[in-house]
Structures are given as C-alpha cells and as structure tokens.
Design a protein around this motif. Structure first.
Motif, PDB file in Angstrom:
ATOM      1  N   LYS A 108     -68.374  47.717  46.671  1.00  0.00           N
ATOM      2  CA  LYS A 108     -67.841  46.361  46.769  1.00  0.00           C
ATOM      3  C   LYS A 108     -67.472  45.883  45.358  1.00  0.00           C
ATOM      4  O   LYS A 108     -68.171  46.189  44.389  1.00  0.00           O
ATOM      5  N   THR A 140     -75.328  37.302  48.131  1.00  0.00           N
ATOM      6  CA  THR A 140     -74.222  38.242  48.311  1.00  0.00           C
ATOM      7  C   THR A 140     -73.174  38.049  47.226  1.00  0.00           C
ATOM      8  O   THR A 140     -73.050  36.966  46.630  1.00  0.00           O
ATOM      9  N   GLU A 142     -69.995  37.895  47.657  1.00  0.00           N
ATOM     10  CA  GLU A 142     -68.897  37.028  48.103  1.00  0.00           C
ATOM     11  C   GLU A 142     -69.119  35.562  47.731  1.00  0.00           C
ATOM     12  O   GLU A 142     -68.154  34.798  47.615  1.00  0.00           O
TER      13      GLU A 142
END
Length: 277
Positions: A108, A140, A142
C-alpha cells in the motif's frame, strides 16, 4: 509496544534527533525507539536506502521506519507512507523507496496529506512523527493520505548489462566504517550474467579477477604466518552479507593504513565495471 526506527542524515551533534525522539515519546510514551543510523551522508538517499534495505527485515513485522533524509517537502518531493513486506516506511517520495522496494512490491502507498492541519518547518518532527504514532495505534494509512499507485523511481543506480551481455556497469552505493566499497551489483545478477565465464572487475586503480565468500577466504592459512607476504593490505572482492559485490582491503583501517575507498580512489556513485570473457 510499537517499534519505531530512525534513519537520518542529522548527525550526532545537533538537537534534531533528540527532538524527534522526544516528540515520539510525548505522543506515545510506550514507544520503543531504535536508532538505525544518523550518519547517512547529507541528502544521500542511495546510501540511506542501502542501510535500510539491509536492516529492516531484522525487525519484527509491523515495525515503523522513519527515514529523515532529503525530507523537506516541495512540489517535487511529497511525503509518503508505504506498507512493504508488512513493515511501514515514512519518508519523502524522492526515489528512496524504489531502491528499498526494488525486489518487493509495496502492499500500500499513500501520499501524506495532513500538512494543512500541521504547521511545520521540520517535517520529520511534525509530520513523520504524527504519522508513525497514528500507525502504531492501529490507524490506517488512508486516514493520513490518499492512495497512489506509483512511487518515484531512481533508475540511474540500477546496474546495466550491455547489449552483448559481456559487461555489467554498476556503481558504488555505500562505503562502510572500514572504508570497504559496496556496489549495487548483486550476486544474483553477477551469476546470471556470468554463465561460467572468466571475469575482471575494474574500478579506477584496481582490477580483480576473483570474488571470495568472505574476507578470510582471501588468505591462505596453510602457509605459515611469517611466510605470508600479502595478508594485511591484500586487495580483494567479496560477496558481502547482503549478497552484493564489495571491494575491500584485508584488515583495512581508514585512519592508519588506508582502505579500499582511499587506496582505490573510489567514492559514492563511482562506476564499477565487470567484463566477462
């Protein structure tokens, strides 16, 4: 307990390293902070990449690695957080991650976007620390950035094989504490291209035609010590512990008898040639 490693070019004199550690502990007093190195040559991302690439896997999965080298944010140098091999890396998108992730695809990647909410002229302290502590709490990626699919590539430091496939052209990427010269030519690349042929390694003033498995293999211990004439100071090439070709002087000392770097006249980014016959 979170493990957060630090790799920077801050040196050991200035307050920067201490300030970063203090900021981490102020946000996360249970953090386990580990110094990998603060003696990376200023802004030298290839040197930092070599150190981190050959260190991070010794740490437990989930370790967070802050890389404070060439980290000033600019339109061409954004900040990223990367999950790779179940580790987390926080750094500038300056090409360093392309060297660390040259053989493993990131799981990621996000471009960090919390800068509007944090005033800073010291991004490692104010941005990277916040991101590291967020991840260590289970947050996370994000939340602190937008997902991106690519990281900046540094192709200039990838070894080149010529069209005739009889030559590898590499570079010096690291010089260790003993003055040994580490190249970016891996054992795998060398063996794949060699195909059983003889070879010659050339770099400025030195030429070598043999690669040893370690330093002591270069010495013939069946000969009595008093009869050996080329122990200390012998020029050699080895496959080092990271499986890259390294040029060395047996039992060198940069401050007294000299080292491969000084005696061969080699510095970071210099060219290394291997020809096959």
């Amino acid at each position: 307990m979170a493990i957060i490693t630090l790799t920077t070019d801050f040196g050991l004199k200035d307050p920067s390293t201490g300030a970063v550690k203090g900021a981490i502990l102020s946000e996360l007093d249970t953090a386990n902070i580990v110094d990998i190195s603060h003696l990376v040559a200023p802004f030298h991302i290839t040197e930092a990449a070599y150190i981190i690439k050959n260190t991070y896997s010794s740490f437990p999965k989930g370790t967070i690695h802050i890389i404070g080298v060439d980290s000033e944010i600019t339109p061409e140098n954004k900040h990223i957080a990367v999950q790779l091999d179940d580790h987390f890396f926080i750094c500038a998108n300056n090409g360093i991650m392309s060297l660390i992730a040259s053989e493993i695809k990131p799981q990621k990647i996000v471009e960090i976007n919390i800068h509007d909410t944090v005033e800073t002229n010291f991004p490692v302290l104010d941005i990277f620390v916040k991101v590291a502590c967020h991840i260590s709490r289970g947050g996370t990626l994000e939340v602190i950035g937008r997902s991106i699919s690519e990281i900046k590539q540094l192709k200039d430091f990838t070894p080149i094989v010529n069209q005739e496939q009889n030559q590898i052209i590499g570079h010096v990427v690291y010089i260790d504490n003993y003055g040994n010269v580490v190249t970016n030519i891996s054992r795998k690349l060398f063996e794949n291209e060699r195909k059983g042929r003889d070879f010659k390694i050339s770099a400025r003033t030195v030429s070598l035609t043999k690669i040893y498995e370690n330093y002591s293999n270069a010495i013939n211990f069946t000969i009595p010590k008093e009869e050996r004439r080329e122990d200390d100071g012998k020029k050699l090439a080895i496959f080092n512990s990271s499986n890259f070709i390294e040029l060395a002087i047996y039992k060198s000392n940069p401050s007294t008898v000299g080292s491969a770097s000084t005696l061969f006249g080699l510095k970071l980014k210099d060219t290394i040639n291997i020809k096959f016959y």
